[in-house]
Scaffold this motif. Sequence first.
Motif, PDB file in Angstrom:
ATOM      1  N   GLU A 140      -7.632  -7.147   3.350  1.00 28.83           N
ATOM      2  CA  GLU A 140      -7.531  -6.707   2.055  1.00 28.83           C
ATOM      3  C   GLU A 140      -6.353  -7.228   1.603  1.00 28.83           C
TER       4      GLU A 140
ATOM      5  N   TYR B 161      -7.375 -10.076  -0.787  1.00 31.82           N
ATOM      6  CA  TYR B 161      -8.153  -9.788  -1.860  1.00 31.82           C
ATOM      7  C   TYR B 161      -7.467  -9.116  -2.913  1.00 31.82           C
TER       8      TYR B 161
ATOM      9  N   TRP C  99     -12.083  -0.141  -1.567  1.00 31.20           N
ATOM     10  CA  TRP C  99     -12.005  -0.524  -0.227  1.00 31.20           C
ATOM     11  C   TRP C  99     -12.566   0.672   0.897  1.00 31.20           C
TER      12      TRP C  99
END
Length: 367
Positions: free
Chosen positions: A288, A291, A300
């Motif tokens: 994450e 990203y 998410w």
Amino acid sequence: MTSLFEPTKAGRIELANRIVMAPLTRNRAPGAVPTALMAEYYAQRASAGLIVTEGTAISQQGQGYADVPGLYGTEQLDAWRVVTDAVHKAGGKIVVQLWHVGRVSHVDLQEDGQAPVGPSAIAAKTKTFLIKDGKGGFVETSVPRALRADELPGIVHAFRHAASNAVHTAGFDGVEVHGANGYLFDQFLKLGSNQRTDDYGGSIENRSRLLLETMRAIADEIGGDRTGLRLSPVTPANDVNDPHPQPLFEHVVRELAPLNLAFLHIIEGATGGPRELPDRPFNYADLEAAYRNAGGKAAWMVNNAYDKALAEKAVQNGADLVAFGKAFIANPDLVRRLREDAPLNAPDQKTFYGGGAQGYTDYPALG
């Protein structure tokens, strides 16, 4: 403190809560056409913040199991419209999972009995589901042929066309691309199934190419804010593996960041199995972070064996959405049951695949 039951957004899709019904193959669409029973099933579960449909083939070539729905014919699109209308009437939001199974298929399911396709001519050590003489059962998959490079633009086009039809004709709120669980895109991503030597094999950049080309095409067609993607970095489902999943998937999500996607749906661990695999370590927080550091804003979504306590902890730790699978099979009113800490119905595994209303639309809701 963020609550599981708070409204939120996934791209442009407004959600009543953070609870998602995960995609669940149920094999109740004879001839690949959705039925009125499916409309009832999904409408019963419309209290979910978001419903992701069962995997839905973007072409006959993408079909891997008997009686799973498609999204490539007029009759299929019209039938899906009945489903989406029913869910919307019940106050829900629904996206369709766009699916190409790649090598996880059988010659009996392919046009003219052709071989299934994949990145390489390597058979998957797994099974698929066929129905013969009214009886369903699992059989070994057929040996695939390797897709030619000149066929790959057609795969991208088929996904783009299916996404357009899903939103503009069938009435879906958006789409989720199935990039997980050992199906076509996962097969291209991972070295165990991709032994190509062209621009779609070898390096991480090359193995990611087909998925990223497809995601860009779909986002261009319907908007990134209507588009999601499901990934499973380390699941062994359908005989996929890669020796270095962390750099592979961090590259993928960094490349996705500019698309302004609605959501990323991450399966943690083995699909339907352990959340941690000692032989396949993976850091989801780092995924994450890769990203977000690249500018990605998508919701998410986390998935795999979540119960209420684990889901609440995930949301408090920053997850935007939590997907529930088997619990939604047996509990059409799962959101209410979680909110009220009510007991859950147990699913009947004998009715998971194929059949009619039993084990599908006949689970009781709270009075």
